[in-house]
Design a protein around this motif. Sequence first.
Motif, PDB file in Angstrom:
ATOM      1  N   ALA A 251       0.831  -1.209   0.000  1.00 47.20           N
ATOM      2  CA  ALA A 251       0.000   0.000   0.000  1.00 47.20           C
ATOM      3  C   ALA A 251       0.863   1.256   0.000  1.00 47.20           C
ATOM      4  N   ALA A 252       1.915   1.269   0.821  1.00 44.28           N
ATOM      5  CA  ALA A 252       2.808   2.441   0.872  1.00 44.28           C
ATOM      6  C   ALA A 252       3.552   2.614  -0.445  1.00 44.28           C
ATOM      7  N   ALA A 253       3.962   1.503  -1.062  1.00 45.21           N
ATOM      8  CA  ALA A 253       4.683   1.585  -2.331  1.00 45.21           C
ATOM      9  C   ALA A 253       3.802   2.158  -3.436  1.00 45.21           C
ATOM     10  N   PRO A 321      14.446   9.108 -11.050  1.00 45.67           N
ATOM     11  CA  PRO A 321      14.966  10.394 -10.541  1.00 45.67           C
ATOM     12  C   PRO A 321      13.979  11.105  -9.619  1.00 45.67           C
ATOM     13  N   TYR A 322      12.691  10.978  -9.898  1.00 42.69           N
ATOM     14  CA  TYR A 322      11.673  11.628  -9.071  1.00 42.69           C
ATOM     15  C   TYR A 322      11.551  10.903  -7.732  1.00 42.69           C
ATOM     16  N   ALA A 323      11.639   9.602  -7.762  1.00 40.59           N
ATOM     17  CA  ALA A 323      11.620   8.840  -6.518  1.00 40.59           C
ATOM     18  C   ALA A 323      12.841   9.153  -5.673  1.00 40.59           C
ATOM     19  N   LEU A 332       9.417   2.098  -5.084  1.00 40.26           N
ATOM     20  CA  LEU A 332       9.354   1.757  -6.501  1.00 40.26           C
ATOM     21  C   LEU A 332      10.055   0.433  -6.789  1.00 40.26           C
ATOM     22  N   LYS A 333      11.127   0.121  -6.030  1.00 43.76           N
ATOM     23  CA  LYS A 333      11.765  -1.191  -6.187  1.00 43.76           C
ATOM     24  C   LYS A 333      10.804  -2.306  -5.790  1.00 43.76           C
ATOM     25  N   HIS A 334      10.033  -2.074  -4.736  1.00 40.87           N
ATOM     26  CA  HIS A 334       9.026  -3.047  -4.305  1.00 40.87           C
ATOM     27  C   HIS A 334       8.045  -3.325  -5.444  1.00 40.87           C
TER      28      HIS A 334
END
Length: 378
Positions: A251-253, A321-323, A332-334
């Motif tokens: 959910a957080a990702a 880059p935004y992350a 985002l890796k998740h």
Amino acid sequence: MPLEPFSQSTPLTFGVELELQLVSLSDFDLTAASPDLLHLLSRKPFPGNVTPEITESMIEINSSVHSHYPALLAELQEIRDTLVAAGDVLNIGIAGGGTHPFQHWSEQKIFPKPRFEHLSTLYGYLAKQFTVFGQHVHIGCGDGDNAMYLLHSLSRYIPHFIALSASSPFVQGHDSFFDSARLNSVFAFPMSGRAPFMLTWSEFEAHYYAKMERTGIVKSMKDFYWDLRPKPEYGTIELRVCDTPLTVERAAALAAYLQALCSYLLERFDEPPVEDDYLVYNYNRFQACRFGLEGAITHPKTYETVSLREDILATLAKMEPYAAALGSQDGLKHLAAAAANGSDAALLRQQYEQQGSVEGMVHAAINWFRGERRFRRR
């Protein structure tokens, strides 16, 4: 009532709402435990907020407003741990997932709250069938015009969030063959779908909302069940297409991905949204609901057919880059791992094959929400 002014909020701040299942640990069916659970939780401080939902087998949790992913994740984990401890006292399980796999809507009880009772009277059996579970994400907008720009610019990415969150493959005891069957319940409501194409707040307020209010059909923005809707009282836009994931980490990702996308879109590098972008909207949304990550969508600008999984992975890479600037690379890796390895819907089907029963699948979902077991893929 007239539409309230669009409140100012800090751009790109965000918050999460999660609708959760309350499950009997004896038979793993839904149980009407929200009154007891809410009473117990009211007796001590609760991180974020917890409220009833339309039927008594559900609750909704709300995070605080955050600027960065790590703080949001930490709060959601604290909320989860608080809920799990309260559930242990009451001997109930708490689970994510967009649908309970075998509950029967006719057995659900409407929570005794005036708005819910009104909706039950208005919508009949659809109100009880709305015992489905979604994640909503709010993104802060500096003004109403930016809110409308983001709302329509994000339409191209709606299938991403459906596929990445999909966790509702089973309905009424059977595999629906949809990865996100939950959204079929939402689509039954007359004010669902997408917002009208207007790019300024003044146009939306004067030329759409004011007319709709005069019809008597709607009284506030709550009466719209759009996939994305503006929330002027908070100064946000609200994404509403996600199933509730099986874990708060997912959910957080998802919230972090939406925040990064909004940061990118506000730079206005892409072609601006136009109404013709919606020519492919319903088809793309269906592909994501039905096939999840295995779907194929049509690009709204080029009309090229692309793999949904590949489009998600390419966009996640583009958002790096935004992350990085927002501190959400881990989120985002998740999602990149989820896109490559399989969704929650795939995990639930795999669990059903291993357990041989929908009850065993629910038991596993309770444990996953507790954080007691890592996801394992074939």
